[in-house]
Design a protein around this motif. Structure first.
Motif, PDB file in Angstrom:
ATOM      1  N   PRO A   1       0.804  -1.234   0.000  1.00 26.11           N
ATOM      2  CA  PRO A   1       0.000   0.000   0.000  1.00 26.11           C
ATOM      3  C   PRO A   1       0.835   1.281   0.000  1.00 26.11           C
ATOM      4  N   ALA A   2       0.364   2.266  -0.744  1.00 22.66           N
ATOM      5  CA  ALA A   2       0.901   3.635  -0.739  1.00 22.66           C
ATOM      6  C   ALA A   2       2.377   3.723  -1.141  1.00 22.66           C
ATOM      7  N   THR A   3       2.791   2.882  -2.077  1.00 22.34           N
ATOM      8  CA  THR A   3       4.183   2.929  -2.518  1.00 22.34           C
ATOM      9  C   THR A   3       4.313   3.714  -3.820  1.00 22.34           C
ATOM     10  N   THR A   4       5.507   4.241  -4.028  1.00 19.17           N
ATOM     11  CA  THR A   4       5.835   4.909  -5.283  1.00 19.17           C
ATOM     12  C   THR A   4       7.160   4.357  -5.792  1.00 19.17           C
ATOM     13  N   HIS A   5       7.350   4.450  -7.093  1.00 19.93           N
ATOM     14  CA  HIS A   5       8.528   3.890  -7.750  1.00 19.93           C
ATOM     15  C   HIS A   5       9.192   4.968  -8.582  1.00 19.93           C
ATOM     16  N   VAL A   6      10.495   5.001  -8.533  1.00 15.94           N
ATOM     17  CA  VAL A   6      11.267   5.914  -9.370  1.00 15.94           C
ATOM     18  C   VAL A   6      12.558   5.195  -9.772  1.00 15.94           C
TER      19      VAL A   6
END
Length: 121
Positions: A14-19
């Motif tokens: 949940p609530a993860t971001t990727h860069v």
């Protein structure tokens, strides 16, 4: 674990971001804070870096296929890098990635946790 599997696992939390940053590393964050990094080892094989508890850090840091994470551990942070392990170690990696996510999410402010719907009773 392949990078596709790594990214799918981290993206399902949940609530993860990727860069993609730092020379092509797959960096996963929760609440803007890094919890997992997928990059390359010196042998050009996948290497996965994650935050650990103090206990897990001392358990893993001398185990075959694990080492204190370059740059992070040298600054006193409890981060481990898994490298060059067979697929049979994928369940262990999933556990450590989940724990890293949990540790980092608990370190967010209560306001940020609530905003993201994390760690709520």
């Amino acid at each position: 674990m392949t990078y596709d599997e790594f990214n799918a696992f981290c993206g399902a939390l949940p609530a993860t971001t990727h860069v993609v940053q730092w020379g092509g590393s797959h960096v996963w964050k929760v609440g803007g804070k890094v919890f997992a990094i997928g990059g390359w080892s010196k042998a050009e094989k996948p290497a996965y870096t994650f935050k650990t508890s103090e206990r897990n850090y001392y358990f893993l840091h001398d185990m075959p296929g694990y080492r204190p994470a370059p740059y992070l551990a040298s600054r006193g942070m409890k981060w481990i890098q898994q490298y060059d392990l067979p697929e049979s170690a994928d369940d262990d990696l999933k556990y450590y990635l989940s724990e890293s996510y949990r540790i980092v999410s608990l370190g967010l402010t209560k306001k940020k946790q609530k905003e993201l719907g994390l760690n709520q009773p």
